[in-house]
Design an enzyme around this catalytic site. Structure first.
Site, short mmCIF file in Angstrom:
data_model
loop_
_atom_site.label_atom_id
_atom_site.label_comp_id
_atom_site.label_asym_id
_atom_site.label_seq_id
_atom_site.Cartn_x
_atom_site.Cartn_y
_atom_site.Cartn_z
N PRO A 29 -17.63 26.21 21.41
CA PRO A 29 -17.45 27.32 22.33
C PRO A 29 -16.59 28.41 21.73
O PRO A 29 -15.50 28.16 21.24
CB PRO A 29 -16.78 26.67 23.53
N GLU A 30 -17.11 29.62 21.79
CA GLU A 30 -16.36 30.81 21.38
C GLU A 30 -15.96 31.54 22.66
O GLU A 30 -16.15 31.01 23.75
CB GLU A 30 -17.23 31.67 20.45
N ARG A 77 -18.54 28.44 6.02
CA ARG A 77 -19.38 28.23 7.21
C ARG A 77 -20.81 28.62 6.91
O ARG A 77 -21.07 29.54 6.13
CB ARG A 77 -18.87 29.09 8.38
N ARG A 83 -6.11 41.47 5.78
CA ARG A 83 -6.84 40.42 5.06
C ARG A 83 -7.72 41.04 3.98
O ARG A 83 -8.86 40.62 3.80
CB ARG A 83 -7.67 39.58 6.04
N LYS A 90 -10.00 31.32 22.75
CA LYS A 90 -10.93 30.25 23.12
C LYS A 90 -10.23 29.16 23.92
O LYS A 90 -10.74 28.05 24.05
CB LYS A 90 -11.55 29.64 21.85
N ARG A 139 -17.13 14.91 19.56
CA ARG A 139 -16.44 14.76 18.28
C ARG A 139 -14.93 14.57 18.40
O ARG A 139 -14.25 14.45 17.37
CB ARG A 139 -16.77 15.96 17.37
#
Length: 288
Positions: free
Chosen positions: A2-3, A277, A167, A58, A124
């Site tokens: 879930p985002e 990812r 970044r 989140k 999980r």
DNA sequence: CACTTGACCTGTCCGC
DNA sequence: TGCGGACAGGTCAAGT
């Protein structure tokens, strides 16, 4: 899994289902799923009434009448499903994606005084529920470090550019997945918004122009608003508070669409690995 | 320090 | 069919 849009969908669903209910009991057999000491749960959770439900990034925040808050992170496979009665069980036209509860992935069961239940399922076991004094929630490390909410109107393009540029040494995808840069972006909406802004996910931040970054924030907002409207993305596990799926995946342009045509230019979408990812890209629209 | 990788877990899918 | 390995939406600790 879930985002931001999924957690927001759960928040809205639960708000209409459990606010005002009083907690009678809590069961949790996997310690990491609810690591609080038993006497804290007995003293501040049992007997408490649900007063409000909030979201930050989140993270879901369920406020209790005891001035405690249940802080919940669903991580990859977490679900929060409310069951009042069994009218919406298997076979009903309104059928839930989740069958009879509890099942083998149920980690926490909250029982209310009216006999209804809230189930925290998590295949999980990465997710968790933690009870904190409400006043201390903002002091949690994650809450201190997490970046601005993308859908807050007072979050400006200029501030987004400044935060992303901190970044500069990494890729644009890694930068927007970094929760200290901007809150709530995960793998699905990173790929979707980068496609929308025609930016290659592996592009170095320093090679992305300010104009492109402005477009990227617009696209993040666009895909997140659309996803909230569609009740989130159900790829495998995600369901809302009633156990039902979200339909954003029907509208996805690149995510999980490798080997299919780009909706803009018909080039075949590729799947690679960026920022560790799985990453979906149109190799023509999104030039590195 | 900034950035990347491994670990946390279970389940599924794919190739041999 | 069975088995091993890669992979799955997130985040943090440990490594480079």
């Amino acid at each position: 899994m879930p985002e931001l849009p999924e957690v927001e969908t759960v928040r809205r669903g639960l708000s209409g289902l459990i606010i005002g209910k009083r907690i009678k009991a809590v069961k949790h057999d996997w310690p990491k799923s609810f690591p609080n000491a038993k006497n804290d749960i007995d003293a501040f959770v049992i007997g408490a009434k649900i007063t409000s439900i909030r979201r930050r990034a989140k993270v879901l925040l369920i406020d209790l009448s005891t001035d405690y808050t249940l802080v919940i992170h669903l991580k990859m496979t977490g679900q929060l499903v409310f069951r009042g009665d069994e009218r919406f069980g298997a076979g009903h036209p309104n059928e839930s994606l989740v069958g009879k509860l509890p099942d083998k992935s149920t980690r926490v069961i909250v029982t209310f005084y009216d006999g209804s239940h809230l189930y925290f399922n998590d295949q999980r076991k990465f997710g968790w529920v933690k009870a904190y004094p409400t006043i201390e929630v903002s002091n949690i490390d994650f809450m201190q470090r997490v970046g601005p909410e993308p859908l807050e109107e007072n979050f400006t393009h200029q501030e987004f550019v400044e935060r992303v540029r901190k970044r500069n040494g990494t890729t644009i995808k890694a930068a927007i997945l970094d929760q200290t840069v901007i809150a709530g972006v995960g793998n699905i909406y990173a790929d979707e918004s980068l496609w929308g802004a025609k930016i290659h996910p592996a592009s170095h931040v320093r090679d992305v122009s300010d104009t492109q970054l402005h477009n990227l924030l617009d696209e993040i907002r666009y895909v997140m608003n659309l996803a909230i409207d569609k009740g989130g993305s159900t790829d495998k596990n995600y369901v809302n508070a009633e156990g039902k799926r979200g339909s954003y995946m029907d509208f996805a342009r690149v995510f999980r669409r490798e080997k299919l045509p780009c909706p803009r230019c018909v080039t075949v979408i590729t799947k690679t690995r960026v920022a560790g990812r799985g990453t979906h890209t149109c190799p023509v629209c999104q030039v590195q």
